[in-house]
Design a protein around this motif. Sequence first.
Motif, PDB file in Angstrom:
ATOM      1  N   GLN A  54       0.831  -1.203   0.000  1.00 39.21           N
ATOM      2  CA  GLN A  54       0.000   0.000   0.000  1.00 39.21           C
ATOM      3  C   GLN A  54       0.872   1.262   0.000  1.00 39.21           C
ATOM      4  O   GLN A  54       0.581   2.225  -0.710  1.00 39.21           O
ATOM      5  CB  GLN A  54      -0.925   0.010   1.222  1.00 39.21           C
ATOM      6  CG  GLN A  54      -1.963  -1.080   1.215  1.00 39.21           C
ATOM      7  CD  GLN A  54      -3.079  -0.805   0.227  1.00 39.21           C
ATOM      8  OE1 GLN A  54      -3.458   0.336   0.006  1.00 39.21           O
ATOM      9  NE2 GLN A  54      -3.606  -1.855  -0.368  1.00 39.21           N
ATOM     10  N   PHE A  55       1.925   1.241   0.797  1.00 35.05           N
ATOM     11  CA  PHE A  55       2.844   2.381   0.828  1.00 35.05           C
ATOM     12  C   PHE A  55       3.533   2.561  -0.528  1.00 35.05           C
ATOM     13  O   PHE A  55       3.687   3.680  -1.008  1.00 35.05           O
ATOM     14  CB  PHE A  55       3.885   2.220   1.940  1.00 35.05           C
ATOM     15  CG  PHE A  55       3.339   2.441   3.325  1.00 35.05           C
ATOM     16  CD1 PHE A  55       2.445   3.456   3.599  1.00 35.05           C
ATOM     17  CD2 PHE A  55       3.740   1.633   4.374  1.00 35.05           C
ATOM     18  CE1 PHE A  55       1.943   3.664   4.881  1.00 35.05           C
ATOM     19  CE2 PHE A  55       3.251   1.827   5.666  1.00 35.05           C
ATOM     20  CZ  PHE A  55       2.349   2.844   5.916  1.00 35.05           C
ATOM     21  N   ARG A  56       3.938   1.466  -1.152  1.00 37.45           N
ATOM     22  CA  ARG A  56       4.589   1.556  -2.466  1.00 37.45           C
ATOM     23  C   ARG A  56       3.652   2.213  -3.468  1.00 37.45           C
ATOM     24  O   ARG A  56       4.058   3.077  -4.240  1.00 37.45           O
ATOM     25  CB  ARG A  56       5.010   0.174  -2.961  1.00 37.45           C
ATOM     26  CG  ARG A  56       5.742   0.217  -4.311  1.00 37.45           C
ATOM     27  CD  ARG A  56       6.016  -1.150  -4.899  1.00 37.45           C
ATOM     28  NE  ARG A  56       4.765  -1.881  -5.084  1.00 37.45           N
ATOM     29  CZ  ARG A  56       4.474  -3.026  -4.468  1.00 37.45           C
ATOM     30  NH1 ARG A  56       5.325  -3.602  -3.661  1.00 37.45           N
ATOM     31  NH2 ARG A  56       3.314  -3.619  -4.683  1.00 37.45           N
ATOM     32  N   ASP A  57       2.385   1.792  -3.466  1.00 40.38           N
ATOM     33  CA  ASP A  57       1.412   2.363  -4.405  1.00 40.38           C
ATOM     34  C   ASP A  57       1.227   3.859  -4.183  1.00 40.38           C
ATOM     35  O   ASP A  57       0.854   4.583  -5.114  1.00 40.38           O
ATOM     36  CB  ASP A  57       0.068   1.644  -4.275  1.00 40.38           C
ATOM     37  CG  ASP A  57       0.129   0.203  -4.776  1.00 40.38           C
ATOM     38  OD1 ASP A  57       1.111  -0.169  -5.461  1.00 40.38           O
ATOM     39  OD2 ASP A  57      -0.807  -0.563  -4.460  1.00 40.38           O
ATOM     40  N   ALA A  58       1.472   4.328  -2.969  1.00 37.41           N
ATOM     41  CA  ALA A  58       1.363   5.753  -2.649  1.00 37.41           C
ATOM     42  C   ALA A  58       2.722   6.466  -2.732  1.00 37.41           C
ATOM     43  O   ALA A  58       2.846   7.605  -2.289  1.00 37.41           O
ATOM     44  CB  ALA A  58       0.767   5.928  -1.255  1.00 37.41           C
ATOM     45  N   ALA A  94       2.281   8.685   4.751  1.00 44.24           N
ATOM     46  CA  ALA A  94       2.152   7.347   5.340  1.00 44.24           C
ATOM     47  C   ALA A  94       1.138   7.349   6.477  1.00 44.24           C
ATOM     48  O   ALA A  94       0.316   6.435   6.603  1.00 44.24           O
ATOM     49  CB  ALA A  94       3.503   6.862   5.841  1.00 44.24           C
ATOM     50  N   GLU A  95       1.170   8.380   7.299  1.00 47.00           N
ATOM     51  CA  GLU A  95       0.238   8.486   8.421  1.00 47.00           C
ATOM     52  C   GLU A  95      -1.205   8.588   7.922  1.00 47.00           C
ATOM     53  O   GLU A  95      -2.105   7.899   8.429  1.00 47.00           O
ATOM     54  CB  GLU A  95       0.609   9.701   9.262  1.00 47.00           C
ATOM     55  CG  GLU A  95      -0.132   9.814  10.558  1.00 47.00           C
ATOM     56  CD  GLU A  95       0.382  10.974  11.380  1.00 47.00           C
ATOM     57  OE1 GLU A  95       0.619  10.768  12.585  1.00 47.00           O
ATOM     58  OE2 GLU A  95       0.561  12.086  10.838  1.00 47.00           O
ATOM     59  N   GLU A 100      -6.448   5.482   6.783  1.00 45.54           N
ATOM     60  CA  GLU A 100      -7.430   4.955   5.839  1.00 45.54           C
ATOM     61  C   GLU A 100      -7.468   3.424   5.862  1.00 45.54           C
ATOM     62  O   GLU A 100      -8.523   2.826   5.704  1.00 45.54           O
ATOM     63  CB  GLU A 100      -7.119   5.436   4.429  1.00 45.54           C
ATOM     64  CG  GLU A 100      -7.285   6.929   4.234  1.00 45.54           C
ATOM     65  CD  GLU A 100      -6.786   7.408   2.883  1.00 45.54           C
ATOM     66  OE1 GLU A 100      -6.417   6.562   2.028  1.00 45.54           O
ATOM     67  OE2 GLU A 100      -6.756   8.626   2.670  1.00 45.54           O
ATOM     68  N   ILE A 101      -6.327   2.791   6.059  1.00 48.84           N
ATOM     69  CA  ILE A 101      -6.211   1.333   6.008  1.00 48.84           C
ATOM     70  C   ILE A 101      -6.649   0.668   7.305  1.00 48.84           C
ATOM     71  O   ILE A 101      -7.285  -0.392   7.283  1.00 48.84           O
ATOM     72  CB  ILE A 101      -4.750   0.928   5.700  1.00 48.84           C
ATOM     73  CG1 ILE A 101      -4.342   1.390   4.312  1.00 48.84           C
ATOM     74  CG2 ILE A 101      -4.564  -0.576   5.831  1.00 48.84           C
ATOM     75  CD1 ILE A 101      -2.862   1.214   4.040  1.00 48.84           C
TER      76      ILE A 101
END
Length: 115
Positions: A54-58, A94-95, A100-101
């Motif tokens: 998820q972080f990579r996609d963002a 990231a925060e 959201e996650i």
Amino acid sequence: MTSGASHRHLSGVGNRGRAFWLPYGGWDNGLSDEMWVPIAEVIGEDTATLLLAQFRDAAVPAYAARLRPRFRPARGGGPPHVGIWVGAASYGTAETLLLEILPGLDGTSPGRVLP
């Protein structure tokens, strides 16, 4: 006589790479940063891997590594505790993404986030 703190210059710190700053034996999401900050501790490597994706996609650099258990015996059962670090320059993103996650992680599955 006064005593002072001793100082040493660390040469070549920037050339040591990510492993110098983060716990040994972890994995990343393929993105890099110069400084890293802890953002979460989760239970289960699957949850950590999901968060890294998820972080990579963002476009947020992220790294995960198993942690030593603080509140249970080292040889106990159960999934491992995994620390998550993100690139300091992307901490705010990231925060926001974590907020959201997290509602999707119900806390009862093996992949839950520690309070």
